[in-house]
Design a protein around this motif. Structure first.
Motif, PDB file in Angstrom:
ATOM      1  N   TYR A 261      30.053  11.775 -10.734  1.00 23.55           N
ATOM      2  CA  TYR A 261      29.920  12.303 -12.083  1.00 23.55           C
ATOM      3  C   TYR A 261      28.865  13.407 -11.925  1.00 23.55           C
ATOM      4  O   TYR A 261      28.104  13.678 -10.732  1.00 23.55           O
ATOM      5  N   PRO A 262      29.026  14.365 -12.906  1.00 23.26           N
ATOM      6  CA  PRO A 262      28.178  15.748 -12.647  1.00 23.26           C
ATOM      7  C   PRO A 262      26.632  15.541 -12.681  1.00 23.26           C
ATOM      8  O   PRO A 262      25.718  16.678 -12.547  1.00 23.26           O
ATOM      9  N   THR A 263      26.237  14.427 -13.139  1.00 21.41           N
ATOM     10  CA  THR A 263      24.995  13.968 -13.284  1.00 21.41           C
ATOM     11  C   THR A 263      23.953  13.635 -11.886  1.00 21.41           C
ATOM     12  O   THR A 263      23.078  13.329 -11.895  1.00 21.41           O
ATOM     13  N   ILE A 264      25.068  13.518 -10.865  1.00 14.59           N
ATOM     14  CA  ILE A 264      24.239  13.274  -9.623  1.00 14.59           C
ATOM     15  C   ILE A 264      23.264  14.203  -9.244  1.00 14.59           C
ATOM     16  O   ILE A 264      23.221  15.347  -9.376  1.00 14.59           O
ATOM     17  N   SER A 265      22.136  13.958  -8.624  1.00 12.23           N
ATOM     18  CA  SER A 265      21.043  14.711  -8.267  1.00 12.23           C
ATOM     19  C   SER A 265      21.397  16.105  -7.663  1.00 12.23           C
ATOM     20  O   SER A 265      20.801  17.035  -7.927  1.00 12.23           O
ATOM     21  N   SER A 266      22.300  15.892  -6.737  1.00 11.40           N
ATOM     22  CA  SER A 266      22.483  17.141  -6.003  1.00 11.40           C
ATOM     23  C   SER A 266      23.261  18.184  -6.772  1.00 11.40           C
ATOM     24  O   SER A 266      23.231  19.267  -6.370  1.00 11.40           O
TER      25      SER A 266
ATOM     26  N   LYS B 121      28.543  25.051  -6.333  1.00 13.77           N
ATOM     27  CA  LYS B 121      27.986  24.142  -5.403  1.00 13.77           C
ATOM     28  C   LYS B 121      29.104  22.981  -5.450  1.00 13.77           C
ATOM     29  O   LYS B 121      28.911  22.167  -4.333  1.00 13.77           O
ATOM     30  N   CYS B 122      29.295  22.341  -6.571  1.00 11.48           N
ATOM     31  CA  CYS B 122      30.038  20.969  -6.653  1.00 11.48           C
ATOM     32  C   CYS B 122      31.258  20.873  -7.267  1.00 11.48           C
ATOM     33  O   CYS B 122      31.964  19.970  -6.779  1.00 11.48           O
ATOM     34  N   GLY B 123      31.762  22.082  -7.722  1.00 12.56           N
ATOM     35  CA  GLY B 123      33.112  21.938  -8.422  1.00 12.56           C
ATOM     36  C   GLY B 123      33.089  21.969 -10.183  1.00 12.56           C
ATOM     37  O   GLY B 123      32.480  22.685 -10.431  1.00 12.56           O
ATOM     38  N   SER B 124      33.942  21.363 -10.509  1.00 14.54           N
ATOM     39  CA  SER B 124      34.196  21.523 -12.036  1.00 14.54           C
ATOM     40  C   SER B 124      34.310  20.100 -12.852  1.00 14.54           C
ATOM     41  O   SER B 124      34.415  19.073 -12.244  1.00 14.54           O
ATOM     42  N   PHE B 125      34.078  20.016 -13.981  1.00 13.88           N
ATOM     43  CA  PHE B 125      34.353  18.825 -14.971  1.00 13.88           C
ATOM     44  C   PHE B 125      34.754  19.206 -16.244  1.00 13.88           C
ATOM     45  O   PHE B 125      34.345  20.364 -16.654  1.00 13.88           O
ATOM     46  N   ALA B 126      35.522  18.494 -17.011  1.00  8.61           N
ATOM     47  CA  ALA B 126      35.863  18.755 -18.562  1.00  8.61           C
ATOM     48  C   ALA B 126      34.973  17.786 -19.324  1.00  8.61           C
ATOM     49  O   ALA B 126      34.646  16.601 -18.895  1.00  8.61           O
ATOM     50  N   ARG B 127      34.955  18.122 -20.568  1.00  9.69           N
ATOM     51  CA  ARG B 127      33.895  17.526 -21.458  1.00  9.69           C
ATOM     52  C   ARG B 127      34.502  17.767 -22.770  1.00  9.69           C
ATOM     53  O   ARG B 127      35.039  18.751 -23.103  1.00  9.69           O
ATOM     54  N   ILE B 128      34.698  16.560 -23.482  1.00  2.59           N
ATOM     55  CA  ILE B 128      35.189  16.557 -25.025  1.00  2.59           C
ATOM     56  C   ILE B 128      34.133  16.061 -25.909  1.00  2.59           C
ATOM     57  O   ILE B 128      33.194  15.303 -25.630  1.00  2.59           O
ATOM     58  N   GLU B 129      34.015  16.841 -27.049  1.00  3.56           N
ATOM     59  CA  GLU B 129      32.975  16.404 -28.149  1.00  3.56           C
ATOM     60  C   GLU B 129      33.507  16.337 -29.360  1.00  3.56           C
ATOM     61  O   GLU B 129      34.791  16.857 -29.579  1.00  3.56           O
ATOM     62  N   LYS B 130      32.834  15.696 -30.220  1.00  2.00           N
ATOM     63  CA  LYS B 130      33.248  15.475 -31.633  1.00  2.00           C
ATOM     64  C   LYS B 130      34.783  14.588 -31.596  1.00  2.00           C
ATOM     65  O   LYS B 130      35.520  14.869 -32.745  1.00  2.00           O
TER      66      LYS B 130
END
Length: 149
Positions: free
Chosen positions: A45-50, A76-85
């Motif tokens: 997950y994008p929340t990892i410390s590195s 540094k790490c790549g990408s991720f998608a996020r949805i809201e509402k």
């Protein structure tokens, strides 16, 4: 972006078609397919410390039916998608192309947990010539998509 039918998605292939076939779950869980996991950082997950704090939103927020789709990238790490509402039966999807041509070779999705209205995917490695894009899919239909980055 127009809604696509399940038949169109199945004919075209890709993550959203596979997602439409997944059972609904009481607790959100990541799903993946193709060669997702073949590259470093995938499965994290994008929340990892590195990686924490290295992501920035790329492109504008896409909207569909009052929901929002965002695409985040880190060199540094790549990408991720996020949805809201988001409503239930929706998922954030990240498709990744391993050769830069914008055709999904691997994908990862995350559904919305009960009681919250957002979700984000694990990291997709779109570094070193690979590209990725984000999708918002609900009830087997792609409602919004970003460009390939």
């Amino acid at each position: 972006m127009s809604r696509r039918s399940l038949r169109t998605l199945l004919a075209a292939g890709g993550a959203a078609a596979v997602m439409a076939l997944l059972p609904a779950s009481a607790v959100a869980a990541p799903h993946s397919g193709g060669n997702y996991g073949a590259y470093g950082m995938e499965g994290q997950y994008p929340t990892i410390s590195s990686c924490s704090g290295t992501f920035r939103q790329v492109g504008g927020t896409r909207h569909a039916d009052g929901m929002a789709l965002k695409y985040f990238y880190s060199d540094k790490c790549g990408s991720f998608a996020r949805i809201e509402k988001s409503r239930t039966n929706c998922a954030a999807v990240l498709e990744r192309s391993n050769n830069g041509v914008g055709r999904a070779d691997g994908w990862v999705s995350e559904t919305v947990d009960p009681g919250i209205n957002y979700a984000y995917t694990m990291i997709g490695n779109n570094l070193h010539g690979r590209v990725s894009r984000a999708l918002l899919a609900c009830d087997g239909h792609v409602l919004a998509a970003t460009g390939w980055y």
